[in-house]
Design a protein around this motif. Sequence first.
Motif, PDB file in Angstrom:
ATOM      1  N   LEU A   1       0.828  -1.206   0.000  1.00 55.94           N
ATOM      2  CA  LEU A   1       0.000   0.000   0.000  1.00 55.94           C
ATOM      3  C   LEU A   1       0.865   1.261   0.000  1.00 55.94           C
ATOM      4  O   LEU A   1       0.599   2.199  -0.751  1.00 55.94           O
ATOM      5  N   ASP A   2       1.919   1.276   0.798  1.00 60.71           N
ATOM      6  CA  ASP A   2       2.781   2.460   0.858  1.00 60.71           C
ATOM      7  C   ASP A   2       3.515   2.707  -0.456  1.00 60.71           C
ATOM      8  O   ASP A   2       3.583   3.846  -0.924  1.00 60.71           O
ATOM      9  N   SER A   3       4.066   1.654  -1.061  1.00 60.96           N
ATOM     10  CA  SER A   3       4.780   1.861  -2.325  1.00 60.96           C
ATOM     11  C   SER A   3       3.813   2.154  -3.471  1.00 60.96           C
ATOM     12  O   SER A   3       4.170   2.847  -4.424  1.00 60.96           O
ATOM     13  N   ALA A   4       2.571   1.681  -3.378  1.00 58.90           N
ATOM     14  CA  ALA A   4       1.556   2.025  -4.378  1.00 58.90           C
ATOM     15  C   ALA A   4       1.249   3.513  -4.321  1.00 58.90           C
ATOM     16  O   ALA A   4       1.162   4.181  -5.362  1.00 58.90           O
ATOM     17  N   VAL A   5       1.109   4.049  -3.118  1.00 55.09           N
ATOM     18  CA  VAL A   5       0.864   5.490  -2.959  1.00 55.09           C
ATOM     19  C   VAL A   5       2.052   6.281  -3.506  1.00 55.09           C
ATOM     20  O   VAL A   5       1.873   7.293  -4.204  1.00 55.09           O
ATOM     21  N   ALA A   6       3.265   5.830  -3.225  1.00 53.18           N
ATOM     22  CA  ALA A   6       4.460   6.507  -3.749  1.00 53.18           C
ATOM     23  C   ALA A   6       4.466   6.481  -5.277  1.00 53.18           C
ATOM     24  O   ALA A   6       4.783   7.488  -5.918  1.00 53.18           O
ATOM     25  N   ALA A   7       4.097   5.340  -5.865  1.00 54.84           N
ATOM     26  CA  ALA A   7       4.037   5.242  -7.328  1.00 54.84           C
ATOM     27  C   ALA A   7       2.998   6.208  -7.896  1.00 54.84           C
ATOM     28  O   ALA A   7       3.230   6.855  -8.921  1.00 54.84           O
ATOM     29  N   LEU A   8       1.857   6.320  -7.231  1.00 51.49           N
ATOM     30  CA  LEU A   8       0.821   7.256  -7.677  1.00 51.49           C
ATOM     31  C   LEU A   8       1.323   8.700  -7.607  1.00 51.49           C
ATOM     32  O   LEU A   8       1.106   9.487  -8.532  1.00 51.49           O
ATOM     33  N   HIS A   9       2.018   9.043  -6.526  1.00 52.42           N
ATOM     34  CA  HIS A   9       2.568  10.404  -6.386  1.00 52.42           C
ATOM     35  C   HIS A   9       3.590  10.702  -7.471  1.00 52.42           C
ATOM     36  O   HIS A   9       3.750  11.863  -7.867  1.00 52.42           O
TER      37      HIS A   9
END
Length: 186
Positions: free
Chosen positions: A6-14
């Motif tokens: 979840l954290d790396s997915a949010v980073a990818a989205l950013h």
Amino acid sequence: MNELTLDSAVAALHAGGVIAYPTEAVWGLGCDPSHEMAVRKLLRLKQRPVEKGMILVAAELAQLEGWVRLKALPQSRQAAVLASWPGAHTWILPAGPLAPAWITGEHSGIAVRISAHPLVSELSRRWGGPLVSTSANLAGFPPARTRAELDPTLLPLLDGVLDGDTGGLAQPTPIRDALTGDVLRT
């Protein structure tokens, strides 16, 4: 393939990335709806014309503020929409001032859903707003119901995959016109 948390997915989205993740019935592709280049990348990957518009998913109604104008609907229609959320119900609502043409396409509304899918909801919560949600397949091809069915030509072009299970629905969520209640996709 880049496996995401979840954290790396949010980073990818950013970072303007496009990710794959499970939704209520099928696997979806998502990105930041306010990031034009990310949306255009997603559209290129899917081979989908921008004119069709995009679906947005959110964890709560507040995340759609400015994207849609729920209060533009009669009170009874607002109540019908709100009674179905969170859940597997996608509604086309009048577009708000935050909605750019790369999201609305040739339409005056946006298809939106407050998802009850635990992973979609948590991703949206951590992201802090709505996400683009479109089936993870090339335009005109059947959607992937399992991770194993994701198109192998599409996977290396993505910024990552957030693993999980779909919600088990037999069909993608129905899409209804919020103003009339008419079903546009069953």
